[in-house]
Design a protein around this motif. Structure first.
Motif, PDB file in Angstrom:
ATOM      1  N   ASP A 277      40.389  44.707  43.510  1.00 35.87           N
ATOM      2  CA  ASP A 277      39.953  45.756  44.422  1.00 35.87           C
ATOM      3  C   ASP A 277      38.490  45.554  44.817  1.00 35.87           C
ATOM      4  N   GLU A 278      37.646  45.153  43.864  1.00 37.98           N
ATOM      5  CA  GLU A 278      36.230  44.934  44.178  1.00 37.98           C
ATOM      6  C   GLU A 278      36.054  43.762  45.139  1.00 37.98           C
ATOM      7  N   GLN A 280      38.248  42.701  47.363  1.00 30.25           N
ATOM      8  CA  GLN A 280      38.742  43.122  48.672  1.00 30.25           C
ATOM      9  C   GLN A 280      37.707  43.968  49.401  1.00 30.25           C
ATOM     10  N   ARG A 281      37.068  44.887  48.705  1.00 23.84           N
ATOM     11  CA  ARG A 281      36.053  45.731  49.334  1.00 23.84           C
ATOM     12  C   ARG A 281      34.841  44.912  49.755  1.00 23.84           C
ATOM     13  N   LYS A 284      35.623  43.026  52.915  1.00 24.57           N
ATOM     14  CA  LYS A 284      35.664  43.909  54.074  1.00 24.57           C
ATOM     15  C   LYS A 284      34.260  44.233  54.563  1.00 24.57           C
TER      16      LYS A 284
END
Length: 289
Positions: A277-278, A280-281, A284
């Motif tokens: 998740d980290e 991916q953020r 982005k």
């Protein structure tokens, strides 16, 4: 007693100085510091070696045997198959084994170019030299104390986990390799990647659950299970990375340490899900710029 004036104090001080000097002279301590230095400098040690600078241009350079041969000569002498680096104690005899037995072990391991199937990483080859070994009753009782990572460290028969680096016998009760020391059986307490069959895909039960949120029983049934290295390389999930300290340092990332408590407090199943998740953020945010 009245207060002394400045002139009285100086007279008293000078009188004491003269008295002390007379006492030192009577004791033979009238030599000055300069005289003592001259005496000390006159006495020089005789066992000191004279310094001489070495000339290394006259001596031949130390070269490795690998560098003495030309590249063409080494290419001609290169064997057809890659030799395994095996310690002498892993071959079962203190004096080592012959080249024929080493070649046989290489062929059984699947290092020849013609062999299509590699030996699983959770079933590494250990040459016992015909010896039949068994665990003692005490060790057999202690082996299953910890099912997650195992309780017995064994530098020869243990299999090293890629994350925790614990080279232990597993704590699974039905494991024939760790209980009976049967080297022809796989260790069911360690994973094996169906794609690479390398040590990168060897994980113990505890690390598999804590770091990746997967159960050993389910992974054991899945014959197509792949390690995070192969999952990322094949493009299945580019954010599902190996979060061991060794692999994170190769990525120039700071190792997470014991991050499972922080991951579970944030609602993630494992450390790998938190890192995914980290990443991916972060990607982005970079893409928006």
């Amino acid at each position: 007693m009245g207060r002394l004036r400045t002139s009285d104090y100086e007279d008293l001080r000078n009188a004491r100085i003269l008295e002390n000097q007379a006492r030192m002279a009577s004791l033979g301590l009238h030599k000055t510091a300069s005289e003592l230095r001259s005496i000390a400098s006159s006495v020089r040690p005789t066992n000191l070696r004279k310094y001489s600078k070495k000339d290394y241009t006259l001596t031949p350079l130390r070269r490795s045997d690998r560098l003495k041969h030309s590249s063409t000569a080494t290419a001609n002498k290169r064997p057809n198959r890659v030799s395994l680096r095996r310690s002498g104690r892993l071959r079962g005899k203190e004096g080592g084994v012959s080249e024929e037995s080493v070649e046989e072990s290489e062929e059984s391991f699947g290092t020849t170019p013609s062999s299509e199937e590699r030996r699983p990483a959770n079933m590494p080859l250990v040459k016992l030299g015909g010896l039949e070994l068994q665990l003692s009753l005490e060790y057999s009782a202690r082996r299953c104390d910890s099912k997650g990572r195992g309780s017995l460290y064994d530098p020869v028969y243990g299999i090293c986990c890629h994350f925790c680096r614990q080279k232990k016998l597993c704590g699974e009760e039905d494991c024939k390799r760790c209980s009976d020391l049967d080297m022809d059986e796989p260790c069911i307490g360690k994973t094996d990647c169906s794609a690479c069959h390398s040590s990168n895909g060897v994980l113990c039960r505890a690390c598999l659950m804590v770091r990746y949120g997967e159960e050993m029983d389910e992974v054991r049934k899945d014959k197509k299970w792949m390690c995070p290295h192969c999952v990322e390389e094949k493009g299945i999930n580019p954010y599902w990375i190996c979060n061991s300290s060794l692999c994170l340092r190769k990525r120039k990332m700071v190792p997470t340490g014991i991050a499972i408590f922080r991951a579970r407090e944030m609602g993630y199943k494992s450390v790998a899900h938190l890192l995914m998740d980290e990443l991916q953020r972060t990607n982005k945010v970079i893409a928006r710029r």
